[in-house]
Design a protein around this motif. Structure first.
Motif, PDB file in Angstrom:
ATOM      1  N   THR A  10      47.303   1.863  32.069  1.00  0.00           N
ATOM      2  CA  THR A  10      46.341   2.464  33.597  1.00  0.00           C
ATOM      3  C   THR A  10      47.405   1.801  35.089  1.00  0.00           C
ATOM      4  OG1 THR A  10      44.972   2.848  32.624  1.00  0.00           O
ATOM      5  CG2 THR A  10      44.498   3.100  34.961  1.00  0.00           C
ATOM      6  N   GLN A  13      50.996   3.016  36.114  1.00  0.00           N
ATOM      7  CA  GLN A  13      50.489   4.392  36.558  1.00  0.00           C
ATOM      8  C   GLN A  13      50.083   4.342  38.328  1.00  0.00           C
ATOM      9  OE1 GLN A  13      48.010   5.585  33.588  1.00  0.00           O
ATOM     10  NE2 GLN A  13      50.003   6.764  32.473  1.00  0.00           N
ATOM     11  N   ALA A  17      52.366   5.376  41.017  1.00  0.00           N
ATOM     12  CA  ALA A  17      51.987   6.611  41.900  1.00  0.00           C
ATOM     13  C   ALA A  17      51.796   6.153  43.060  1.00  0.00           C
ATOM     14  CB  ALA A  17      50.549   6.976  41.246  1.00  0.00           C
ATOM     15  N   GLY A  56      57.054  15.396  37.131  1.00  0.00           N
ATOM     16  CA  GLY A  56      58.324  14.121  37.692  1.00  0.00           C
ATOM     17  C   GLY A  56      58.052  15.810  39.110  1.00  0.00           C
ATOM     18  N   ASP A  79      53.273  16.165  38.821  1.00  0.00           N
ATOM     19  CA  ASP A  79      53.811  14.713  39.486  1.00  0.00           C
ATOM     20  C   ASP A  79      52.186  13.781  38.853  1.00  0.00           C
ATOM     21  OD1 ASP A  79      55.893  14.075  40.819  1.00  0.00           O
ATOM     22  OD2 ASP A  79      54.596  12.529  40.976  1.00  0.00           O
ATOM     23  N   LEU A  80      52.721  12.322  39.309  1.00  0.00           N
ATOM     24  CA  LEU A  80      51.378  11.258  38.742  1.00  0.00           C
ATOM     25  C   LEU A  80      51.181  11.508  40.394  1.00  0.00           C
ATOM     26  CD1 LEU A  80      49.927   9.367  37.085  1.00  0.00           C
ATOM     27  CD2 LEU A  80      52.134   7.733  37.263  1.00  0.00           C
ATOM     28  N   HIS A 100      48.692  17.311  38.824  1.00  0.00           N
ATOM     29  CA  HIS A 100      48.600  16.163  39.209  1.00  0.00           C
ATOM     30  C   HIS A 100      48.007  15.739  37.642  1.00  0.00           C
ATOM     31  CE1 HIS A 100      46.218  12.268  39.341  1.00  0.00           C
ATOM     32  NE2 HIS A 100      47.612  12.060  39.956  1.00  0.00           N
ATOM     33  N   GLY A 101      48.711  14.791  37.310  1.00  0.00           N
ATOM     34  CA  GLY A 101      49.229  14.545  36.156  1.00  0.00           C
ATOM     35  C   GLY A 101      49.568  13.765  35.123  1.00  0.00           C
ATOM     36  N   ASP A 102      49.849  13.202  34.183  1.00  0.00           N
ATOM     37  CA  ASP A 102      51.152  12.629  32.884  1.00  0.00           C
ATOM     38  C   ASP A 102      51.894  12.086  32.840  1.00  0.00           C
ATOM     39  OD1 ASP A 102      51.768  10.131  32.194  1.00  0.00           O
ATOM     40  OD2 ASP A 102      50.364   9.001  31.764  1.00  0.00           O
ATOM     41  N   GLN A 106      49.616  15.376  29.006  1.00  0.00           N
ATOM     42  CA  GLN A 106      49.942  16.372  30.157  1.00  0.00           C
ATOM     43  C   GLN A 106      48.325  17.457  30.111  1.00  0.00           C
ATOM     44  OE1 GLN A 106      53.387  17.874  29.598  1.00  0.00           O
ATOM     45  NE2 GLN A 106      54.645  16.393  29.276  1.00  0.00           N
ATOM     46  N   CYS A 125      57.658   6.257  33.040  1.00  0.00           N
ATOM     47  CA  CYS A 125      56.459   6.301  32.005  1.00  0.00           C
ATOM     48  C   CYS A 125      56.990   5.648  30.785  1.00  0.00           C
ATOM     49  CB  CYS A 125      57.152   7.382  31.219  1.00  0.00           C
ATOM     50  SG  CYS A 125      56.439   8.938  32.177  1.00  0.00           S
TER      51      CYS A 125
END
Length: 260
Positions: A10, A13, A17, A56, A79-80, A100-102, A106, A125
């Motif tokens: 976390t 990330q 970001a 991305g 995108d993160l 927005h996301g990883d 997803q 990642c």
């Protein structure tokens, strides 16, 4: 996964970001290398697609090009970094869905996208296996993913100049990527490795090209004196070519497919 591992993931990330959000306003002006590398993907895309995802997506440069290439498709950019998505939305509007996301978790339904595009994103990642598992989950049967990522050796000139290799991105090697793809159930239909070199007039321009696109995550308690900078300049000058100071990107270009 332990609480300690989850906390570390976390934190990583959040740092990624934050770095890319800060870089968002000047990203496009400095992303020459990223654009040139991404063109390799563009030339191999399929003629038709209905649901397209750009993983991305950054400020949306490739996403809006995908929207023009596939005018009847639903286009989504993931995108993160919230700052990147804000820039994308301002520039290209809401006809594209900005999410927005990883990439490793997803927020999409299974078997939804028939085409995934991702240029120089998944190296950020920490769990490449999770990314590939998610690609398999969201792709339709016979769906394709066209991706570039970075391999070890990328930015090695910068590591040499600063004598701080631990400050660079630690990327999985080609064998690790291939293993993650195989375990996910995806099939590699095409792959190439290349070394792309870009040249800059001086150390300041080199570092602007890296920091300006968010591609450097500062390490805690990292500080540089004038002597450190002078020493880095001297070491980098040892590498100078007639074209300028070199910066290498070791690239892996992949075309993946979800079998029927």
């Amino acid at each position: 996964m332990s609480d300690l591992t989850l906390s570390s993931e976390t934190n990583w990330q959040a740092r990624v970001a934050h770095a890319f959000s800060r870089a968002a306003p000047r990203y496009d002006a400095l992303a020459t290398a990223q654009r040139q590398i991404g063109q390799r993907l563009w030339d191999a895309l399929p003629p038709v697609a209905r649901h397209v995802l750009d993983i991305g997506c950054g400020t949306g440069y490739w996403t809006q090009r995908l929207a023009k290439r596939y005018p009847c498709a639903q286009i989504t950019g993931l995108d993160l970094a919230p700052g990147m998505l804000e820039q994308a939305r301002k520039r290209y509007g809401d006809s594209i869905e900005w999410q927005h996301g990883d990439a490793a978790a997803q927020p999409f339904d299974e078997c939804f996208f028939d085409l995934v595009f991702s240029n120089l994103a998944v190296q950020w990642c920490s769990e490449i296996g999770a990314v590939m598992d998610e690609l398999y989950r969201i792709l339709t049967p016979s769906g394709q993913a066209h991706m570039t990522t970075l391999l070890p050796g990328t930015l090695r000139e910068i590591a040499f100049a600063w004598q701080r290799p631990e400050a660079l991105l630690q990327t999985p090697d080609r064998a690790s990527v291939a293993r993650a793809i195989g375990e996910s159930g995806l099939t590699i239909t095409r792959q190439t490795t290349t070394v792309e070199r870009f040249y800059y007039p001086d150390l300041k321009a080199v570092m602007a090209s890296i920091k300006g696109v968010g591609a450097q995550i500062a390490r805690p308690q990292a500080s540089l004196s004038r002597n450190d900078i002078a020493a880095a300049q001297a070491r980098f000058e040892q590498l100078r070519q007639p074209e300028g100071l070199p910066v290498s990107y070791h690239c892996l270009t992949l075309q993946l497919e979800k079998s029927l």
